[in-house]
Design a protein around this motif. Structure first.
Motif, PDB file in Angstrom:
ATOM      1  N   MET A  26     -44.179  37.556 -16.053  1.00  0.00           N
ATOM      2  CA  MET A  26     -45.164  35.580 -16.014  1.00  0.00           C
ATOM      3  C   MET A  26     -46.943  36.717 -15.918  1.00  0.00           C
ATOM      4  O   MET A  26     -47.336  36.213 -16.672  1.00  0.00           O
ATOM      5  CB  MET A  26     -45.276  35.192 -14.034  1.00  0.00           C
ATOM      6  CG  MET A  26     -46.431  34.084 -14.677  1.00  0.00           C
ATOM      7  SD  MET A  26     -45.994  33.204 -13.035  1.00  0.00           S
ATOM      8  CE  MET A  26     -46.968  34.343 -12.267  1.00  0.00           C
ATOM      9  N   VAL A  27     -47.135  37.642 -14.683  1.00  0.00           N
ATOM     10  CA  VAL A  27     -49.085  38.498 -14.902  1.00  0.00           C
ATOM     11  C   VAL A  27     -49.066  39.393 -16.453  1.00  0.00           C
ATOM     12  O   VAL A  27     -49.990  39.256 -16.605  1.00  0.00           O
ATOM     13  CB  VAL A  27     -49.348  38.434 -13.219  1.00  0.00           C
ATOM     14  CG1 VAL A  27     -51.077  39.114 -13.741  1.00  0.00           C
ATOM     15  CG2 VAL A  27     -48.813  37.403 -12.044  1.00  0.00           C
ATOM     16  N   GLY A  28     -48.024  40.632 -16.113  1.00  0.00           N
ATOM     17  CA  GLY A  28     -48.214  41.552 -16.932  1.00  0.00           C
ATOM     18  C   GLY A  28     -48.181  41.515 -18.034  1.00  0.00           C
ATOM     19  O   GLY A  28     -48.777  42.346 -18.880  1.00  0.00           O
ATOM     20  N   TYR A  29     -47.364  40.563 -18.684  1.00  0.00           N
ATOM     21  CA  TYR A  29     -46.802  40.385 -20.097  1.00  0.00           C
ATOM     22  C   TYR A  29     -47.268  39.509 -19.890  1.00  0.00           C
ATOM     23  O   TYR A  29     -48.116  39.334 -21.533  1.00  0.00           O
ATOM     24  CB  TYR A  29     -45.119  40.585 -19.910  1.00  0.00           C
ATOM     25  CG  TYR A  29     -44.748  42.129 -19.993  1.00  0.00           C
ATOM     26  CD1 TYR A  29     -44.519  42.739 -20.757  1.00  0.00           C
ATOM     27  CD2 TYR A  29     -44.613  42.209 -18.409  1.00  0.00           C
ATOM     28  CE1 TYR A  29     -44.191  43.654 -20.678  1.00  0.00           C
ATOM     29  CE2 TYR A  29     -44.033  43.676 -17.628  1.00  0.00           C
ATOM     30  CZ  TYR A  29     -43.991  44.766 -19.529  1.00  0.00           C
ATOM     31  OH  TYR A  29     -43.739  45.455 -19.416  1.00  0.00           O
ATOM     32  N   ALA A  30     -47.023  37.672 -19.778  1.00  0.00           N
ATOM     33  CA  ALA A  30     -47.120  36.532 -20.074  1.00  0.00           C
ATOM     34  C   ALA A  30     -48.335  36.624 -20.012  1.00  0.00           C
ATOM     35  O   ALA A  30     -49.629  36.427 -21.350  1.00  0.00           O
ATOM     36  CB  ALA A  30     -46.053  36.018 -19.827  1.00  0.00           C
ATOM     37  N   ALA A  31     -48.677  35.940 -19.598  1.00  0.00           N
ATOM     38  CA  ALA A  31     -50.275  35.731 -19.013  1.00  0.00           C
ATOM     39  C   ALA A  31     -51.522  36.563 -19.554  1.00  0.00           C
ATOM     40  O   ALA A  31     -52.404  36.371 -19.814  1.00  0.00           O
ATOM     41  CB  ALA A  31     -50.420  35.739 -17.406  1.00  0.00           C
ATOM     42  N   ARG A  32     -51.753  38.028 -19.166  1.00  0.00           N
ATOM     43  CA  ARG A  32     -51.731  38.376 -20.184  1.00  0.00           C
ATOM     44  C   ARG A  32     -51.757  38.642 -22.379  1.00  0.00           C
ATOM     45  O   ARG A  32     -53.201  38.689 -22.408  1.00  0.00           O
ATOM     46  CB  ARG A  32     -51.669  40.149 -19.416  1.00  0.00           C
ATOM     47  CG  ARG A  32     -52.531  41.026 -20.311  1.00  0.00           C
ATOM     48  CD  ARG A  32     -51.893  42.967 -19.800  1.00  0.00           C
ATOM     49  NE  ARG A  32     -52.820  43.404 -20.419  1.00  0.00           N
ATOM     50  CZ  ARG A  32     -52.301  44.939 -20.157  1.00  0.00           C
ATOM     51  NH1 ARG A  32     -51.634  45.333 -20.012  1.00  0.00           N
ATOM     52  NH2 ARG A  32     -53.595  45.911 -20.930  1.00  0.00           N
ATOM     53  N   ASN A  33     -51.552  38.085 -22.461  1.00  0.00           N
ATOM     54  CA  ASN A  33     -51.484  38.049 -23.685  1.00  0.00           C
ATOM     55  C   ASN A  33     -51.975  36.845 -24.338  1.00  0.00           C
ATOM     56  O   ASN A  33     -52.147  36.621 -25.040  1.00  0.00           O
ATOM     57  CB  ASN A  33     -50.006  38.604 -24.566  1.00  0.00           C
ATOM     58  CG  ASN A  33     -49.603  39.950 -24.321  1.00  0.00           C
ATOM     59  OD1 ASN A  33     -49.538  40.133 -25.411  1.00  0.00           O
ATOM     60  ND2 ASN A  33     -48.781  40.182 -23.225  1.00  0.00           N
TER      61      ASN A  33
END
Length: 326
Positions: free
Chosen positions: A238-245
């Motif tokens: 959630m944080v490192g992949y989705a939210a970051r992009n």
């Protein structure tokens, strides 16, 4: 680098155009500010003294509009914004220097807080669709549709008044001298709570909706599926992949919102008589105070342009595709 230089040149041209318009528009407003100033002080002065006042305020009737325009640019390069009619004989720079920190503190803190809260809630709402956070969206959307000033009037009617903890106007208690002592700071914080809450409630919904929609879009991408297949934790995906992009549009929007910290909540300051830039502009318009109006508009214009430049740089850093030159 070429892209950045092109943007700087564009903003330099925009600044010139805005300052030029800023010079001419106040002079097109009907009325005579010098006469209004004299009438306010109920003074009787000679014709020679009256002519001197026109020259002092850059409104010399014998000078052409072009020469006044050139003189105005010369004043700007010297950092001289003229004398304020409203606070005569205080220079405009001093008036703005006293009011600008109030606006930056109030709107700057609430803008940052609404961005952080809205982005966080937007991430959760987009990742956990159908949860209780999604139930907040109709309420926040409704509140954000209410204009700042109207929400401020409602807040004053409901929470301010005789004996209330929340003052209805001003930036601090009458009789206090602005300083860094505890009594003044606590008074300033208490006076800023209602306008700050008003701005926060009105603006947080936009950040929530923007981040939620981007999270929903990003969640369907292949790399999110691959991250799940690798067995990564839900939080890391959630944080490192989705939210970051998904964060890029919100970061760019935040950079743009920084430019409106100075001029984005003028009506809120007017409603609460808060001693910021917006309240200064309200006073300047009522007094036909050309120099103060020009000073306020100049600060707002430059802050918006700088914020747009920051947004362009943010795109360059966060999105490599914008670095490609055609």
């Amino acid at each position: 680098m070429k892209f950045l230089l092109q943007r700087i040149a564009f903003y330099a041209f925009t600044a010139w155009a805005a300052i030029t318009i800023n010079f001419f528009i106040p002079r097109m407003i009907p009325g005579d500010p010098v006469t209004s100033l004299i009438n306010r002080y109920q003074g009787q002065i000679s014709t020679e003294a009256l002519d001197s006042l026109y020259v002092l305020f850059g409104l010399d009737k014998d000078a052409s509009m072009w020469s006044q325009y050139v003189d105005y640019w010369g004043q700007l390069f010297r950092g001289d914004l003229g004398l304020s009619f409203t606070f005569f004989p205080t220079p405009v720079a001093s008036v703005l220097g006293q009011s600008l920190p109030w606006t930056v503190a109030l709107v700057g803190i609430t803008t940052f807080a609404s961005f952080m809260i809205g982005t966080f809630l937007g991430v959760l709402a987009g990742w956990r669709r159908g949860s209780w956070i999604d139930g907040l969206l109709p309420a926040t959307t409704f509140l954000s549709s209410i204009p700042y000033f109207w929400l401020g009037l409602i807040a004053i009617a409901l929470f301010a008044g005789q004996g209330s903890f929340f003052p209805s106007s001003g930036g601090y208690e009458p009789g206090l001298v602005p300083s860094w002592d505890g009594e003044f700071i606590s008074s300033a914080i208490r006076h800023s709570l209602l306008p700050a809450i008003t701005i926060l409630i009105s603006s947080v919904s936009g950040w929530i909706l923007g981040m939620r929609n981007m999270m929903i879009t990003v969640a369907s991408e292949d790399y999110i599926t691959v991250a799940h297949a690798k067995g990564l934790s839900e939080r890391r995906v959630m944080v490192g992949y989705a939210a970051r992009n998904a964060l890029l549009p919100n970061v760019a929007g935040f950079a743009l919102s920084l430019g409106f910290i100075v001029g984005g909540t003028l009506l809120v300051e007017i409603v609460f008589s808060y001693p910021g830039i917006g309240f200064n502009l309200f006073q300047a318009v009522g007094s036909k105070d050309y120099p103060l109006m020009q000073g306020v508009f100049l600060v707002i214009t430059l802050s918006v342009l700088v914020a747009n430049l920051i947004a362009d740089v943010a795109y360059l850093v966060l999105d490599p595709r914008t670095r490609k030159e055609g």
